[in-house]
Design an enzyme around this catalytic site. Structure first.
Site, short mmCIF file in Angstrom:
data_model
loop_
_atom_site.label_atom_id
_atom_site.label_comp_id
_atom_site.label_asym_id
_atom_site.label_seq_id
_atom_site.Cartn_x
_atom_site.Cartn_y
_atom_site.Cartn_z
CE LYS A 53 -9.24 -1.77 -9.29
NZ LYS A 53 -8.31 -1.74 -8.18
CD GLN A 97 -7.22 -0.20 -5.17
OE1 GLN A 97 -7.97 -0.92 -5.81
NE2 GLN A 97 -6.16 0.36 -5.70
CG ASP A 120 -5.25 -7.49 -7.34
OD1 ASP A 120 -5.23 -6.86 -8.41
OD2 ASP A 120 -5.56 -6.98 -6.24
N1 GUN Z 1 -3.07 -0.53 -6.16
C1 GUN Z 1 -2.42 -0.11 -7.28
N2 GUN Z 1 -2.48 -1.06 -8.24
C2 GUN Z 1 -3.20 -2.08 -7.72
C3 GUN Z 1 -3.62 -3.33 -8.24
O1 GUN Z 1 -3.34 -3.73 -9.38
N3 GUN Z 1 -4.34 -4.10 -7.40
C4 GUN Z 1 -4.65 -3.71 -6.13
N4 GUN Z 1 -5.35 -4.55 -5.37
N5 GUN Z 1 -4.28 -2.56 -5.62
C5 GUN Z 1 -3.56 -1.75 -6.42
#
Ligand code: GUN
Length: 284
Positions: A53, A97, A120
């Protein structure tokens, strides 16, 4: 017949280029998009995701702010950090996350994020907007899935889309998006009886179950477009929820793991960040 393999890496690289030029346009208007990523604990997969990211932000000109905290971080400390980020005007998007350590209530944390900064798309306000069809911030993996289908020339309208998996992160939101695109949707899950009776009707099959190579050739209709959202870590490396080698013999299109939906998720996160920055510039 062997399926066309959809290259998510290539598609995501094209999208990142488009995003980079959108970011430079925003900068000309005095808007500098910023994304805050919060990582609690030491889950190795989460660390890889967060690193990717950051790389994506760097590549597209988005400012990124990383907050790494130990597993023992208290829930109230995390809520205080989110409150601080909600108020920080440099931060347009906040991503916490997942998964979080067991002692932290995930729902409470997601509820604390300002819905306008919820890149998200997990806050109930944004989930509700998706349901009624006026979503602005849509969950990244579902959005990446639709984008991949469209950019691969798959017609969605009028098709039977079967989604295997009903998670809040993938199964449910991707179903809503496919419905919005005028597909007929079926959502299957672990209690579905005669699963292959359903999957065999799919023109578009989305696998989001979390079981390695669960979808086999006999479950797939000839010529289906198969999107594999699974990320399973085996000793031999990453693998999806679809038995790729077998299913590619019957499908018309298929996404690999890695290199399919995964890279699209990051591209959509960057897209959501610039959408959030643009919206906030209008309202603040
Ligand atoms: N963990 C696995 N996939 C995701 C996601 O799309 N967003 C977040 N914040 N954590 C994750």
């Amino acid at each position: 017949m062997s399926a066309t393999i959809i290259d998510g890496k290539q598609t995501s690289s094209e999208i990142r280029k488009e995003i980079a030029s959108e970011v430079s346009e925003l900068k000309k208007q005095g808007i500098q998009p910023g994304l805050a990523v919060v990582l609690v604990g030491d889950d190795p997969a989460s660390h890889v995701y967060v690193k990717n990211k950051e790389k994506g932000c760097e590549e597209t000109g988005i400012d990124s702010y990383k907050y790494e905290r130990p597993t023992k971080m208290k829930e109230e400390e995390l809520l205080a950090l989110i409150d601080e980020l909600n108020k920080d005007s440099k931060v347009n998007g906040i991503l916490v996350q997942l998964p979080l350590p067991d002692h932290i209530d995930e729902h409470k944390v997601l509820m604390a994020i300002d819905p306008e900064k919820d890149v998200d798309g997990f806050h109930p306000i944004n989930v509700g907007k998706l349901m009624v069809g006026n979503a602005v911030l849509v969950p990244c993996t579902p959005r990446g899935t639709i984008e991949l289908l469209k950019r691969s020339g798959v017609e969605i309208s009028g098709k039977n889309a079967v989604i295997v998996g009903r998670s809040n992160i993938v199964g449910k939101p991707v179903s809503m998006l496919l419905l919005q695109e005028n597909a007929t949707i079926e959502i299957c899950h672990s209690r579905t009886k005669d699963l292959s009776e359903h999957t065999k009707r799919a023109d578009i099959l989305i696998a989001a179950i979390g079981k390695p190579r669960f979808i086999t050739k006999d479950m797939v209709k000839d010529g289906a477009a198969v999107i594999d959202v699974g990320v399973n870590r085996l000793e031999t490396g990453l693998c999806g929820d679809v038995d790729f080698d077998e299913v590619k013999e019957v499908a018309s299109l298929i996404t690999p793991v890695p290199g399919g939906v995964g890279p699209m998720t990051i591209a959509m996160l960057l897209k959501n960040t610039i959408i959030a920055a643009t919206q906030q510039a209008k309202t603040n």
